[in-house]
Design a protein around this motif. Structure first.
Motif, PDB file in Angstrom:
ATOM      1  N   LYS A  31      -4.776  13.225   0.199  1.00 32.50           N
ATOM      2  CA  LYS A  31      -3.892  11.843   0.395  1.00 32.50           C
ATOM      3  C   LYS A  31      -4.456  10.684  -0.763  1.00 32.50           C
ATOM      4  CE  LYS A  31      -2.891   8.593   4.401  1.00 32.50           C
ATOM      5  NZ  LYS A  31      -4.456   7.750   5.049  1.00 32.50           N
TER       6      LYS A  31
ATOM      7  N   ILE B 207       0.664  11.640  -0.369  1.00 33.32           N
ATOM      8  CA  ILE B 207       0.226  12.936   0.485  1.00 33.32           C
ATOM      9  C   ILE B 207       1.094  14.265  -0.064  1.00 33.32           C
ATOM     10  CG2 ILE B 207      -0.048  14.570   2.444  1.00 33.32           C
ATOM     11  CD1 ILE B 207       0.864  11.229   3.748  1.00 33.32           C
ATOM     12  N   VAL B 208       0.413  14.727  -1.318  1.00 30.31           N
ATOM     13  CA  VAL B 208       1.112  16.073  -1.980  1.00 30.31           C
ATOM     14  C   VAL B 208      -0.071  17.664  -1.846  1.00 30.31           C
ATOM     15  CG1 VAL B 208       1.156  14.192  -3.350  1.00 30.31           C
ATOM     16  CG2 VAL B 208      -0.588  14.934  -3.373  1.00 30.31           C
TER      17      VAL B 208
ATOM     18  N   ILE C 227       6.267   4.743  -6.647  1.00 24.76           N
ATOM     19  CA  ILE C 227       6.691   5.972  -6.278  1.00 24.76           C
ATOM     20  C   ILE C 227       6.956   7.104  -6.878  1.00 24.76           C
ATOM     21  CG2 ILE C 227       8.396   6.081  -4.424  1.00 24.76           C
ATOM     22  CD1 ILE C 227       7.468   2.651  -3.247  1.00 24.76           C
ATOM     23  N   ASP C 228       8.023   6.366  -7.807  1.00 25.32           N
ATOM     24  CA  ASP C 228       8.435   7.892  -8.843  1.00 25.32           C
ATOM     25  C   ASP C 228       7.565   8.546  -9.526  1.00 25.32           C
ATOM     26  OD1 ASP C 228      11.234   5.954  -8.280  1.00 25.32           O
ATOM     27  OD2 ASP C 228      11.283   5.129  -9.818  1.00 25.32           O
TER      28      ASP C 228
ATOM     29  N   ASP D 260      -3.905   6.786  -1.320  1.00 29.04           N
ATOM     30  CA  ASP D 260      -3.711   5.244  -1.186  1.00 29.04           C
ATOM     31  C   ASP D 260      -3.745   4.166  -2.476  1.00 29.04           C
ATOM     32  OD1 ASP D 260      -4.394   5.986   1.475  1.00 29.04           O
ATOM     33  OD2 ASP D 260      -5.925   4.784   1.803  1.00 29.04           O
TER      34      ASP D 260
ATOM     35  N   ILE E 255       4.465   9.094  -8.821  1.00 26.48           N
ATOM     36  CA  ILE E 255       3.923  10.025  -8.082  1.00 26.48           C
ATOM     37  C   ILE E 255       5.232  11.262  -7.688  1.00 26.48           C
ATOM     38  CG2 ILE E 255       3.659  10.562  -5.183  1.00 26.48           C
ATOM     39  CD1 ILE E 255       2.006   8.356  -5.933  1.00 26.48           C
ATOM     40  N   SER E 256       6.242  10.722  -6.853  1.00 25.21           N
ATOM     41  CA  SER E 256       7.524  11.626  -6.755  1.00 25.21           C
ATOM     42  C   SER E 256       6.959  12.651  -7.565  1.00 25.21           C
ATOM     43  CB  SER E 256       9.037  10.763  -6.888  1.00 25.21           C
ATOM     44  OG  SER E 256       8.610   9.841  -5.624  1.00 25.21           O
TER      45      SER E 256
ATOM     46  N   GLU F 153       1.023   5.229   0.684  1.00 27.10           N
ATOM     47  CA  GLU F 153       0.131   6.445   0.692  1.00 27.10           C
ATOM     48  C   GLU F 153       0.460   7.632   0.819  1.00 27.10           C
ATOM     49  OE1 GLU F 153      -1.842   6.031   4.896  1.00 27.10           O
ATOM     50  OE2 GLU F 153      -1.325   4.126   4.672  1.00 27.10           O
TER      51      GLU F 153
ATOM     52  N   LYS G 109       1.067  -1.199   0.239  1.00 32.20           N
ATOM     53  CA  LYS G 109       0.132  -0.347  -0.315  1.00 32.20           C
ATOM     54  C   LYS G 109       1.231   1.532  -0.489  1.00 32.20           C
ATOM     55  CE  LYS G 109      -2.762   1.828   3.257  1.00 32.20           C
ATOM     56  NZ  LYS G 109      -4.249   2.037   3.894  1.00 32.20           N
TER      57      LYS G 109
ATOM     58  N   VAL H  91       5.529   0.354   9.144  1.00 26.66           N
ATOM     59  CA  VAL H  91       5.613   1.096   7.409  1.00 26.66           C
ATOM     60  C   VAL H  91       7.358   0.418   7.300  1.00 26.66           C
ATOM     61  CG1 VAL H  91       6.203   3.270   6.482  1.00 26.66           C
ATOM     62  CG2 VAL H  91       4.223   2.498   7.891  1.00 26.66           C
ATOM     63  N   GLU H  92       6.710  -0.145   5.891  1.00 24.71           N
ATOM     64  CA  GLU H  92       8.935  -0.020   5.188  1.00 24.71           C
ATOM     65  C   GLU H  92       9.116   0.531   4.917  1.00 24.71           C
ATOM     66  OE1 GLU H  92       7.175  -3.135   2.130  1.00 24.71           O
ATOM     67  OE2 GLU H  92       6.412  -4.411   3.764  1.00 24.71           O
ATOM     68  N   GLN H  93       8.694   1.713   4.488  1.00 13.25           N
ATOM     69  CA  GLN H  93       9.370   3.027   3.502  1.00 13.25           C
ATOM     70  C   GLN H  93       9.195   4.519   3.814  1.00 13.25           C
ATOM     71  OE1 GLN H  93      12.232   3.502   2.942  1.00 13.25           O
ATOM     72  NE2 GLN H  93      13.147   2.858   1.061  1.00 13.25           N
ATOM     73  N   ALA H  94       9.622   5.475   3.935  1.00 15.95           N
ATOM     74  CA  ALA H  94       9.188   6.310   4.012  1.00 15.95           C
ATOM     75  C   ALA H  94       9.730   7.348   2.692  1.00 15.95           C
ATOM     76  CB  ALA H  94       9.077   7.401   5.203  1.00 15.95           C
ATOM     77  N   ILE H  95       9.692   7.825   1.769  1.00 13.24           N
ATOM     78  CA  ILE H  95      10.131   9.237   0.636  1.00 13.24           C
ATOM     79  C   ILE H  95       9.467  10.630   1.609  1.00 13.24           C
ATOM     80  CG2 ILE H  95       9.916   9.651  -1.679  1.00 13.24           C
ATOM     81  CD1 ILE H  95       9.465   6.362  -0.763  1.00 13.24           C
ATOM     82  N   ARG H  96      10.677  11.385   1.388  1.00 15.90           N
ATOM     83  CA  ARG H  96      10.024  13.212   1.416  1.00 15.90           C
ATOM     84  C   ARG H  96      10.076  12.963  -0.128  1.00 15.90           C
ATOM     85  NH1 ARG H  96      13.121  15.252   5.503  1.00 15.90           N
ATOM     86  NH2 ARG H  96      11.020  15.828   6.706  1.00 15.90           N
ATOM     87  N   ILE H  97       8.981  13.817  -0.866  1.00 18.51           N
ATOM     88  CA  ILE H  97       8.806  14.053  -1.527  1.00 18.51           C
ATOM     89  C   ILE H  97       9.772  15.369  -2.939  1.00 18.51           C
ATOM     90  CG2 ILE H  97       7.491  14.983  -4.155  1.00 18.51           C
ATOM     91  CD1 ILE H  97       5.097  13.322  -2.519  1.00 18.51           C
TER      92      ILE H  97
ATOM     93  N   LYS I 225      14.186  13.217  -2.415  1.00 18.96           N
ATOM     94  CA  LYS I 225      13.723  12.346  -2.340  1.00 18.96           C
ATOM     95  C   LYS I 225      14.662  11.470  -1.372  1.00 18.96           C
ATOM     96  CE  LYS I 225      11.707  12.758  -6.898  1.00 18.96           C
ATOM     97  NZ  LYS I 225      11.546  13.500  -6.114  1.00 18.96           N
TER      98      LYS I 225
ATOM     99  N   GLY J  87       5.370  17.254   0.395  1.00 20.75           N
ATOM    100  CA  GLY J  87       4.710  15.674   0.741  1.00 20.75           C
ATOM    101  C   GLY J  87       5.022  14.309   0.831  1.00 20.75           C
ATOM    102  N   LYS J  88       4.631  13.692   1.500  1.00 19.72           N
ATOM    103  CA  LYS J  88       5.662  12.192   1.573  1.00 19.72           C
ATOM    104  C   LYS J  88       4.681  10.975   1.039  1.00 19.72           C
ATOM    105  CE  LYS J  88       8.034  14.581   5.353  1.00 19.72           C
ATOM    106  NZ  LYS J  88       8.045  14.442   6.600  1.00 19.72           N
ATOM    107  N   ILE J  89       5.826  10.037   1.215  1.00 21.30           N
ATOM    108  CA  ILE J  89       4.983   8.830   0.754  1.00 21.30           C
ATOM    109  C   ILE J  89       5.527   7.368   1.422  1.00 21.30           C
ATOM    110  CG2 ILE J  89       5.040   7.237  -1.168  1.00 21.30           C
ATOM    111  CD1 ILE J  89       5.886   9.093  -3.047  1.00 21.30           C
ATOM    112  N   PHE J  90       4.692   6.990   1.634  1.00 21.44           N
ATOM    113  CA  PHE J  90       4.950   6.017   2.698  1.00 21.44           C
ATOM    114  C   PHE J  90       4.476   4.674   2.097  1.00 21.44           C
ATOM    115  CE2 PHE J  90       3.875   9.725   5.627  1.00 21.44           C
ATOM    116  CZ  PHE J  90       5.043   9.913   6.071  1.00 21.44           C
ATOM    117  N   ILE J  91       5.129   3.826   2.503  1.00 23.99           N
ATOM    118  CA  ILE J  91       5.184   2.317   1.846  1.00 23.99           C
ATOM    119  C   ILE J  91       5.012   1.262   3.102  1.00 23.99           C
ATOM    120  CG2 ILE J  91       5.514   0.307   0.439  1.00 23.99           C
ATOM    121  CD1 ILE J  91       7.179   3.406  -0.222  1.00 23.99           C
TER     122      ILE J  91
END
Ligand SMILES: Nc1ncnc2c1ncn2[C@@H]1O[C@H](COP(=O)(O)OP(=O)(O)O)[C@@H](O)[C@H]1O
Ligand SMILES: Nc1ncnc2c1ncn2[C@@H]1O[C@H](COP(=O)(O)OP(=O)(O)O)[C@@H](O)[C@H]1O
Ligand SMILES: Nc1ncnc2c1ncn2[C@@H]1O[C@H](COP(=O)(O)OP(=O)(O)O)[C@@H](O)[C@H]1O
Lengths: 413, 109, 413, 413, 109, 109
Positions: E57, E7-8, E71-72, E59, E74-75, E5, E3, F93-99, F102, E86-90
């Motif tokens: 957000k 947030i942008v 992920i790429d 999901d 979205i980033s 997630e 999943k 949570v497995e991973q987090a990315i700051r957009i 990066k 924003g951030k992305i969580f996996i």
């Protein structure tokens, strides 16, 4: 003889009274939950169509043409036959049609007031049939008895300037009866029903206040001193009632609410309706100042005890407020202000008007309750009164009308 | 413990709630979301914007043993057979705390 | 000679007509998606500034001063030169300025009506230029032809009490043409556009109804019997149209909607506009009762077939409703009600008025369509008509105005 | 002698001015954050009760009965003693009570205007005491000085048709002073405060415009040529100001906003208030056209420099707009339009009126500032002016009134 | 399955949606949230309350293999370089069910 | 990394935020939800519909080491002792990315 000033005023007053019904629709609409707002508004708005057409076809005639035993008129003016543009017979300086139009607006708002007791659970079809029947069985007779030539209540010597009996007591009592028959809303006593949009309640309340100037001052049927007097008593009663309601709230709960302020103003307007053109200004202030404690007590104490679900307090505000208004008129009316009153009020030492007021209130309550029960009986022959439990849960906007008021606002209910 | 996230049609909200209550599952968090699946939002009534429809999401944290039962109950309650019926996702939850009592784990659900 | 009653009435009527434009803004604003509500409202509100200033500078003069070939006036009254506070020339009991002010309000709402066909995609700058041009090229000539001294359509013997041709047909037809030129909204046919706030639609519709009393009764230019008559026909037509619309809905879809009730009322008002001061009350009821099936059929069947995107049915309601109103006037007008009509309607056996009405409708359609096409051609010289696809997707509130109507309500769209 | 046309007009005008206060409540209410909307609306609505009762009891008398040193009246008309239904003394064709009622509505809206500077942080109790005191210490004296028999500012020869000094400058300046004393809102300069509901702002602005016809045209106290003139100047000033505001915005930011359009209209109405019945129509256009650049500059440049938190620009709009209006009246007034003005304006070569206007503006500013400071000092004896930081963060709807405007709309703040 | 997630910024919603569609990712759930990161909400336009800004957000539950691509995408789509991007969580998802067909696992996405 | 989902009473939102800020936890996502626990919504003020109450949900992704501190801080800030105080759920949570930068992992929080 026709007078342009009077015509000008009465045209505007008529439009103002019409505006009260949408005002009421927003007042009520804001008070219900979001899922029922359109059904609630529709209940008032649709009456603008239904009651108008009925009025032109038969209502005006049954209320104001001729006299059948003091109870009701006849059909001589049905479909506005013989209702022309010459002055009279009820008002000597405006066209007959204009008087009929002004009265029409009262025949719209009165049944709309009842709907406040019935929201969030009544089947729309049943409501429409009910309002149709109620107009014929309760409203036209009452309007005739109070304002029609030879009407019973007028003959008694009781007075009702702008509709305390005809509009407020009748709708309030009918609302109560219908609410009891209809039963409580789902979750009553377990859940709290929040108004979904308080600004709409305020908007509606303010439009009511604005329109009420047409309602009360317009009931002078002329742009004369009596209209001015009624204008002033109307306004100041509303202002006083607002202050006392807010004051009571502050005492009881420690917080003043805007809902309370608006409710206070509206019941102040209700209370002064029968006496606006009869009582002095100082008495209007007393009438307004006292209606709030009376209705507040009623709504918070008495209603709870009996446990019926008058959802938006149609009875607590219009019924009780109207009764108090009728009594206050019997207390404070002066023949020197308006010689339609044959006697001064009790406060000035004469008991006759007071007694007549009490009797006329009781008769109104009787007619309204009996009439409402009969109407509901008939409605049930055609359709159940309530929506299903499932529909009630989903909300009447979707289940009755297939519409959603604000479809893109997320939020559940 | 498992977290079950179910995204269903708006008009199915009451049914899903009823189905959960029947299983004695009282803990749930509900919110409204917008979403699209393969349906892409083309045909259904009630679409807000091209390709994105309002839905209701349920988050239910539940004892592992109950998970399948809950999934079945939701699947059934939310089913219409039409496109857009929704999805259910399951992931694992490590801990739960009831704030009032500080209970942890299954006791907190 | 000036008459205070007439002045009093016309001042209020003028204010009421002004209020119709915000009413329209809310009616339209509630019907669009949330991301376009401010742009939609702005389209009407801004016209209140633009058209007023234009009216004082040149519009009134071009419409009502002198006569150039029956088509348009001249510039003798530009900047209100020679427009003073004495009575006449168009109304003999109110100041000239008041007549000009009353007419000004019509010059505001008419272009605002058009915008209903263009919402959710038209560049604001293009809209403003369009409305500027349209006022000069279409509105002032039409107003002159119908109401100006020596105007062509009046000479034909056709009648238009309060603006069926000038206001409704002209705006409806222009909206249709402009909508076709502009093209469909993004996602047309694939997506459903939901009204984002139905209570606003109702609020707007009710303000329109309220204001329409000024519009129609005020068109008598006096507080006289004719004003009263027009008041009554206006109201009852709206009421009848509401009932029939809701009835049709019930038949077709099984549900009655409040949107339908309000739409019905508005088209009932549209339909009675040209005939309000000419037809009997019973004919007003027929006019209202029939406009709903006519417009309903048009909007649900004909429009779909042609597949143009008249977003808020400016044509379907005002165009079609106005045409029907003009025809109904030709059917039911009576010279005994208002001797401005030279002949009785077809229903009473005389064909001349009916023929004149048909011709005048056709001329209005012609002027409006040709004028609109010319205006759009000119606009395109300055700016594209549409916003970009990206801007349309984001919503015109943000892209055109940098504003968001309810920034703290979450919810997408 | 009483005249039905004048009574008719003044009754409606009075109702229209009342409607302005709810209009203002929505204008202000839409501009604040969602958590403060009810408190903001309540601040205006409650004044409808409070100021009305005060007016009947003492306010009207202190303002209009007798004359004590040119500064204030006396108590001869307290509780409306001797205020009857005969014509005069201030208006010779309407009942005395009607004049008093018309003036009452001004005594309501003026303190309500101040609240725009104080929203989102002032304790409700403190606000109520403040408004009570301010009415007595500032409003009644000012009303007397400008409009009362023997009032100081009238004696100077300055003129104020509908309340530029009494209503707008006084409320604007008082708002400024109170805002400074009260201090800035939490997060000022760090955060942006978004209007939470722009359609409400528009609704409020439009009701203000509509009601302003009663305010300005009604100030003629008759349905005569002067009323018509004031109606027209009022409308066209609003229209011009809207156009120039939007034009400036377009130049400065590239985007036109509906908030700007409405703000422009409102300050156009403010600016024409003192001169509506004195200046020619073309001068009204200039007055309106210039008020926008003046206020825009003030709000965006000057205000930022000084850094006080006049939350909704009560001073920037009503104070500055009112001052400009008073000056414009001194520039453009003509005795031939209204002989209440003793001299023509500066533009026509006479300096006397202009000088009198400047002096009267300065005196108004002085009275308002000194009075406000005194009021606030007294209020502090009873209660702190501000809510606690925590309450401000939570929002005044909950903390002061225990209510939430739209409880079922999700969204934080 | 994962999943994602994300947030942008609100104004990036359409871009992110477009980027996902380009990857043929049609399943997603979107809702509006309020949030703060290190940015703390001080400077940006559009802030509602001190220190808390509205965001959108997404999901997206997706096959493990697709995760990095998503992920790429979205980033990139959400990037502006300003604070608050924003951030992305996996996190990992154990099961997915399509209600209409009762399909499970990757088939259900 | 852990994701902490805390569902608390609406009126506690400001307190919880303050408690998190005191721990120097600035990253969080907040949204309003409706929910019911064992409380079932019967008695509390502010209930919208039978059995379902508005609540505020916090999602906080945080370094494993901080998790317990955050849980304690929230538990305390949201506590009233009454029914309906809310719940906290933790998952990994497995991973987090700051957009914007990066950055990945704990650096991104
Ligand atoms: N892969 C996914 N990730 C996140 N949410 C999803 C995904 N697929 C579907 N959803 C959510 O589930 C809702 C219902 O999906 P639906 O349209 O029924 O999917 P499908 O057409 O694939 O059966 C969507 O509106 C969306 O909110
Ligand atoms: N640790 C976190 N836990 C949950 N949500 C977070 C976290 N950090 C950031 N967010 C969410 O991401 C959004 C954007 O963060 P942003 O302000 O861009 O972070 P930063 O300033 O650290 O780059 C925030 O508004 C918030 O909703
Ligand atoms: N098992 C659960 N799964 C998901 N959310 C839950 C669960 N239990 C409770 N919640 C959420 O937490 C909120 C508060 O729960 P609360 O009523 O305090 O629970 P309890 O009565 O069990 O202590 C609920 O409104 C709901 O949103």
């Amino acid at each position: 003889m026709l007078n342009t000033g009077d015509i000008s005023f009465m045209l505007v007053a008529t439009a103002l009274v019409l505006l009260m019904t949408p005002g009421l629709a927003f007042f009520y609409g804001g008070l219900v939950r979001r899922k029922n707002v359109l059904n609630t508004i529709m209940s008032s708005v649709f009456v603008m169509g239904l009651a108008s057409v009925m009025w032109v076809l038969v209502g005006y005639s049954l209320s104001f043409s001729g006299n059948t035993g003091g109870f009701i008129g006849n059909l001589d003016w049905a479909a506005f036959r013989n209702v022309g543009l010459e002055a009279g017979p009820y008002a000597n300086s405006i066209p007959h049609v204009l008087f009929a139009a002004f009265q029409m607006m009262f025949a719209i708002i009165t049944p709309a007031l009842i709907t406040g007791a019935l929201v969030e659970r009544m089947r729309f079809k049943a409501l429409i049939i009910f309002i149709f029947l109620w107009s014929v069985i309760v409203y036209y007779p009452l309007a005739h008895m109070v304002w029609g030539n030879g009407g019973l209540l007028a003959k008694l010597g009781s007075v009702d300037f702008a509709g305390g009996n005809v509009v407020h007591i009748s709708s309030g009592v009918s609302g109560l009866i219908a609410a009891v028959v209809l039963g409580k809303r789902r979750g009553y006593n377990m859940t709290k029903y929040h108004p979904h949009n308080i600004p709409f309640v305020i908007l509606g309340g303010m439009l009511l206040w604005f329109g009420w100037f047409g309602f009360n001052a317009g009931s002078a049927l002329k742009a004369d001193e009596l209209a001015v007097h009624a204008f002033m008593t109307t306004h100041i009663s509303a202002a006083c009632a607002m202050l006392t309601w807010v004051f009571i709230e502050k005492l009881k709960t420690g917080k003043t609410t805007v809902l309370g302020a608006v409710t206070g103003a509206v019941i102040g307007l209700v209370a002064i309706t029968p006496g606006a053109g009869f009582v002095p200004i100082w008495a209007a202030m007393i009438t307004g100042a006292l209606v709030s404690p009376i209705c507040y007590t009623f709504i918070t104490v008495v209603k709870d005890k009996f446990g019926y679900d008058d959802a938006l307090d149609a009875f607590g505000c219009h019924g009780i407020g109207g009764v108090w208004g009728g009594i206050a008129t019997g207390l404070f009316a002066k023949t020197s202000i308006n010689s339609v009153a044959q006697w001064d009020g009790l406060f000035f030492g004469d008991t006759r008007l007071f007694a007549a007021q009490i009797v006329s209130i009781l008769i109104t309550i009787l007619v309204a309750s009996a009439g409402t029960l009969i109407c509901l009986k008939i409605v049930k022959l055609f359709t159940p009164l309530r929506v299903t439990d499932r529909d009630e849960q989903e909300g009447l906007d979707i289940s009755e009308h297939g519409e959603s008021a604000y479809p893109s606002f997320v939020g559940l209910d | 413990m498992k977290k079950i996230e179910a995204i269903v049609k708006r008009e199915k909200m009451e049914d899903v709630k009823a189905a959960l209550n029947k299983l004695n599952v009282n803990g749930m968090t509900i919110y409204q979301v917008m979403g699209c699946g393969n349906q892409k939002g083309w045909t259904e009534e009630g679409m807000e914007d091209l390709n994105i429809l309002p839905k209701v999401k349920f988050d239910i944290v539940i004892d592992d043993k109950m998970a399948e039962k809950v999934i079945d109950a939701i699947s059934e309650a939310a089913y219409t057979g039409d496109i857009g019926d929704g999805k259910i996702f399951i992931c694992s939850v490590e801990q739960a705390i009831r704030i009032r009592t500080k209970e942890r784990g299954n006791d907190a659900l």
